[in-house]
Design an enzyme around this catalytic site. Structure first.
Site, PDB file in Angstrom:
ATOM      1  N   SER A  38       1.460   0.814  -7.949  1.00 30.22           N
ATOM      2  CA  SER A  38       1.835  -0.564  -7.762  1.00 30.22           C
ATOM      3  C   SER A  38       2.926  -0.883  -8.310  1.00 30.22           C
ATOM      4  O   SER A  38       3.935  -0.103  -8.438  1.00 30.22           O
ATOM      5  CB  SER A  38       0.534  -1.481  -8.578  1.00 30.22           C
ATOM      6  N   LEU A  93      -0.126  12.494   0.423  1.00 29.58           N
ATOM      7  CA  LEU A  93       1.056  11.834  -0.345  1.00 29.58           C
ATOM      8  C   LEU A  93       2.034  11.139   0.393  1.00 29.58           C
ATOM      9  O   LEU A  93       2.863  11.947   1.072  1.00 29.58           O
ATOM     10  CB  LEU A  93       1.622  12.959  -1.214  1.00 29.58           C
ATOM     11  N   TYR A 137       8.784  -8.388  -2.390  1.00 28.53           N
ATOM     12  CA  TYR A 137       8.294  -7.022  -3.341  1.00 28.53           C
ATOM     13  C   TYR A 137       6.998  -7.158  -4.043  1.00 28.53           C
ATOM     14  O   TYR A 137       5.892  -6.706  -4.062  1.00 28.53           O
ATOM     15  CB  TYR A 137       9.327  -6.287  -4.051  1.00 28.53           C
ATOM     16  N   LYS A 186       2.941  -6.179  -3.820  1.00 24.72           N
ATOM     17  CA  LYS A 186       2.419  -5.125  -4.494  1.00 24.72           C
ATOM     18  C   LYS A 186       1.050  -5.812  -5.359  1.00 24.72           C
ATOM     19  O   LYS A 186       0.043  -5.106  -5.501  1.00 24.72           O
ATOM     20  CB  LYS A 186       3.448  -4.790  -5.736  1.00 24.72           C
TER      21      LYS A 186
END
Length: 259
Positions: free
Chosen positions: A142, A9, A156, A160
């Site tokens: 996302s 993670l 950004y 994504k």
């Protein structure tokens, strides 16, 4: 080699990532978790009472010098400790720079893509041999920004969007691995606080006020709600979902919420 599944993670120190971590640790049969974050002080505290948690300090930015080694180091550490990898949850990322295209600094954009995109390619590439063995899962955090432009969010949103295509490519090329990209909604995190408090000089009032109003009206998503969904997907994703990009509250994901 342990029979307990192993989850990697990223971005585990705060926000959505920390909510995912707390959800996984709270399960009746929690997985082993390698939790990566720039600041691991809170993770080290948790690790004292959770022997299945391995905190790792990682900075994915180019200035850290880790851009060509971080993925290999993280994957190697998980394998050396637990002998397997079952899931990647790619949650780390940065919103900066918030700036209009006319003010774009290409070096800043390159940093955003290194952190938000290329580091995830690196992690996936290095994890593939183990994920193939385990018929593993990749959960990519996302953003709804891929289909909804906001002033100053070019770096950004583009990074994504690149992750979404990476998700489709992974699902297409690796049928033994299940992969999904999730838009987590407008979540009550430090990123949202920065949008409300710090970016009024770039974003028009009507755009910034959207985030302010959602917070004030209580319509903002709780990190724990979306964190539970993402954690559940990392352990039990239906392969039929592989390659999809879905909003966190999509009907197809109902079985993974609130478990």
């Amino acid at each position: 080699m342990t029979n307990v599944p192993t989850v990697i993670l990223t971005g585990a120190g705060r926000g959505i990532g920390h909510a995912i971590l707390l959800h996984l640790l709270g399960l009746a049969n929690p997985p082993n978790i390698l939790a990566a974050s720039r600041n691991i002080q809170s993770l080290e505290t948790l690790a004292k009472s959770h022997k299945n948690l391995e905190p790792v300090s990682v900075d994915f930015s180019p200035s850290s010098g880790a851009k060509t080694k971080a993925g290999e180091a993280i994957i190697s550490r998980a394998i050396s400790k637990w002998g397997r990898i079952d899931s990647l949850i790619l949650n780390h990322g940065t919103l900066d720079p918030v700036a209009k295209l006319e003010d774009a600094d290409l070096a800043s954009w390159a940093t955003t893509f290194q952190v938000n995109f290329f580091s995830s390619v690196d992690l996936i590439k290095n994890a593939l041999p183990e994920l193939r063995k385990s018929n593993g899962r990749v959960v990519i955090v996302s953003s709804g920004a891929v289909g909804l432009p906001f002033t100053g969010w070019g770096a950004y949103g583009s990074s994504k969007a690149a992750l979404n295509h990476l998700n489709m490519t992974l699902a297409h090329e690796e049928p033994a691995i299940s992969s999904i990209a999730i838009a987590p909604g407008i979540v009550d995190t430090d990123m949202q606080k920065a949008l409300r408090d710090d970016h009024g000089n770039v974003m028009p009032h009507q755009e910034q006020s959207l985030f302010i109003n959602l917070k004030e009206s209580g319509q903002i998503v709780k990190p724990g709600d979306v964190g539970a969904l993402l954690g559940n997907l990392s352990l039990n994703m239906n392969p039929a979902l592989s390659g999809k990009y879905l909003n966190w509250d999509d009907g197809d994901l109902a079985a993974y919420r609130g478990l």
